[in-house]
Scaffold this motif. Structure first.
Motif, short mmCIF file in Angstrom:
data_model
loop_
_atom_site.label_atom_id
_atom_site.label_comp_id
_atom_site.label_asym_id
_atom_site.label_seq_id
_atom_site.Cartn_x
_atom_site.Cartn_y
_atom_site.Cartn_z
N THR A 155 0.77 -1.06 -0.04
CA THR A 155 -0.04 0.00 0.00
C THR A 155 0.91 1.19 0.23
N GLY A 156 2.08 1.16 0.75
CA GLY A 156 2.79 2.35 0.92
C GLY A 156 3.77 2.71 -0.47
N VAL A 157 3.99 1.59 -1.32
CA VAL A 157 4.65 1.57 -2.61
C VAL A 157 3.74 2.38 -3.55
N VAL A 158 2.25 1.71 -3.41
CA VAL A 158 1.36 2.49 -4.51
C VAL A 158 1.16 3.99 -4.15
N ALA A 159 0.97 4.08 -2.81
CA ALA A 159 0.85 5.42 -2.76
C ALA A 159 1.99 6.44 -3.10
N LEU A 160 3.32 5.91 -2.89
CA LEU A 160 4.54 6.67 -3.33
C LEU A 160 4.77 6.74 -4.77
N VAL A 161 4.03 5.66 -5.76
CA VAL A 161 4.13 5.46 -7.06
C VAL A 161 2.99 6.82 -7.38
N LEU A 162 1.82 7.04 -6.98
CA LEU A 162 0.87 8.20 -7.25
C LEU A 162 1.54 9.26 -6.82
N ALA A 163 2.03 9.64 -5.60
CA ALA A 163 2.85 10.77 -5.16
C ALA A 163 3.85 11.26 -6.30
N ILE A 164 4.57 10.24 -6.94
CA ILE A 164 5.53 10.35 -8.01
C ILE A 164 4.95 10.92 -9.27
N SER A 165 4.00 9.89 -9.70
CA SER A 165 3.35 10.24 -11.03
C SER A 165 2.19 11.22 -10.90
N GLY A 166 1.67 11.39 -10.04
CA GLY A 166 0.58 12.33 -10.11
C GLY A 166 -0.81 11.63 -10.32
N ALA A 167 -2.06 12.40 -10.37
CA ALA A 167 -3.11 11.60 -10.72
C ALA A 167 -3.53 11.26 -12.28
N GLY A 168 -2.92 11.85 -12.95
CA GLY A 168 -3.30 11.63 -14.36
C GLY A 168 -4.36 12.62 -14.93
N THR A 169 -4.82 12.64 -16.08
CA THR A 169 -5.63 13.38 -16.50
C THR A 169 -7.11 13.38 -16.26
N ILE A 170 -7.40 12.05 -15.68
CA ILE A 170 -8.74 11.68 -15.18
C ILE A 170 -8.87 12.25 -13.74
N SER A 171 -8.79 13.45 -13.54
CA SER A 171 -8.67 14.05 -11.92
C SER A 171 -9.06 15.27 -11.75
N LEU A 172 -9.20 15.69 -10.42
CA LEU A 172 -9.55 17.11 -10.09
C LEU A 172 -8.23 17.88 -10.21
N ASP A 173 -7.13 17.15 -9.79
CA ASP A 173 -5.91 17.79 -10.07
C ASP A 173 -5.56 18.27 -11.35
N ARG A 174 -5.91 17.47 -12.41
CA ARG A 174 -5.66 18.16 -13.63
C ARG A 174 -6.68 19.26 -13.91
N ALA A 175 -7.90 18.90 -13.64
CA ALA A 175 -8.92 20.09 -13.75
C ALA A 175 -8.61 21.37 -13.32
N LEU A 176 -7.92 21.52 -11.93
CA LEU A 176 -7.80 22.54 -11.25
C LEU A 176 -6.35 23.15 -11.40
N PHE A 177 -5.45 22.36 -11.65
CA PHE A 177 -4.15 22.85 -11.47
C PHE A 177 -3.50 22.67 -12.97
N GLY A 178 -4.06 21.88 -13.88
CA GLY A 178 -3.49 21.37 -14.90
C GLY A 178 -3.26 22.60 -15.87
N GLY A 179 -4.10 23.68 -15.96
CA GLY A 179 -4.06 24.80 -16.60
C GLY A 179 -2.75 25.76 -16.41
N LYS A 180 -2.36 25.66 -15.21
CA LYS A 180 -1.50 26.49 -14.76
C LYS A 180 -0.21 25.74 -15.09
N ARG A 181 -0.31 24.48 -15.27
CA ARG A 181 1.05 23.91 -15.61
C ARG A 181 1.32 24.17 -17.21
N ARG A 182 0.07 23.75 -17.95
CA ARG A 182 0.30 24.04 -19.09
C ARG A 182 0.64 25.66 -19.63
N ARG A 183 0.07 26.26 -19.02
CA ARG A 183 0.59 27.70 -19.16
C ARG A 183 2.08 28.16 -18.87
#
Length: 194
Positions: A155-183
């Protein structure tokens, strides 16, 4: 020692932009000169699969987090019962640890479902699982049947993988913060071009 390898050449005549020719004969993405083909960047084939994989990983981790948070809060006496169990296991600051872990498992599980603050939640959960392995499960060996560290480590390894890779495009992270990164990427690209 000589090599007979000759790199492949590309057709001549491609341009960076109208009026600017490229001297190394390689096509440039976004060329729009009349009479010349428009070469567009190709998105890697695994892009959709990567995003679906991250979604499945997030939902699987969220299910484990929510189940453990539900168990501690509703079935094992809430904060008090969990603090008492943590005391017996030798977890330091059991009252504070119980509150932090239950909140992390419940709120973090919901956040993982939606892909919100995935990096932070993933890091927090990876740290919590590392502490659980070290403080509780390590003396019992590997296998979960003997209360070993197998599940906590995975479970810790899975959590760490997600911390490293991020949530992907199907996520609120992408919807809320993806525009800033693309800019920022676009601004950096424009600055490098000028």
């Amino acid at each position: 020692m000589s090599s007979s390898y000759t790199p492949p050449t590309r057709p001549t005549g491609y341009t960076n932009s109208p009026g600017a020719t490229v001297t190394d004969d390689r096509p440039v993405a976004g060329s729009s000169t009349p009479g010349e083909p428009d070469v567009k960047p190709v998105r890697p084939r695994g892009h959709v699969r990567d995003d679906l994989g991250l979604l499945v990983l997030r939902l699987g981790l969220a299910a484990v987090m929510l189940a453990h948070g539900y168990q501690k809060f509703f079935l094992q006496g809430g904060f008090g019962g969990t603090a008492q169990a943590f005391t017996q296991m030798g977890v330091p600051y059991p009252q504070v640890s119980a509150v932090l872990i239950i909140v992390l498992e419940l709120a973090g599980g919901v956040a993982m479902v939606f892909g919100l603050l995935t990096v932070l939640v993933g890091l927090a959960y990876a740290v919590a699982m590392a502490a659980a392995v070290w403080l509780v499960h390590l003396p019992n060996g590997f296998f979960v049947a003997q209360n070993g560290y197998e599940l906590a480590a995975l479970t810790g390894v899975v959590a760490l993988v997600l911390a490293i890779s991020g949530a992907g495009t199907i996520s609120l992270d992408r919807a809320l913060f993806g525009g800033k990164r693309r800019r920022r990427v676009r601004e950096a690209r424009d600055a490098a071009a000028s």
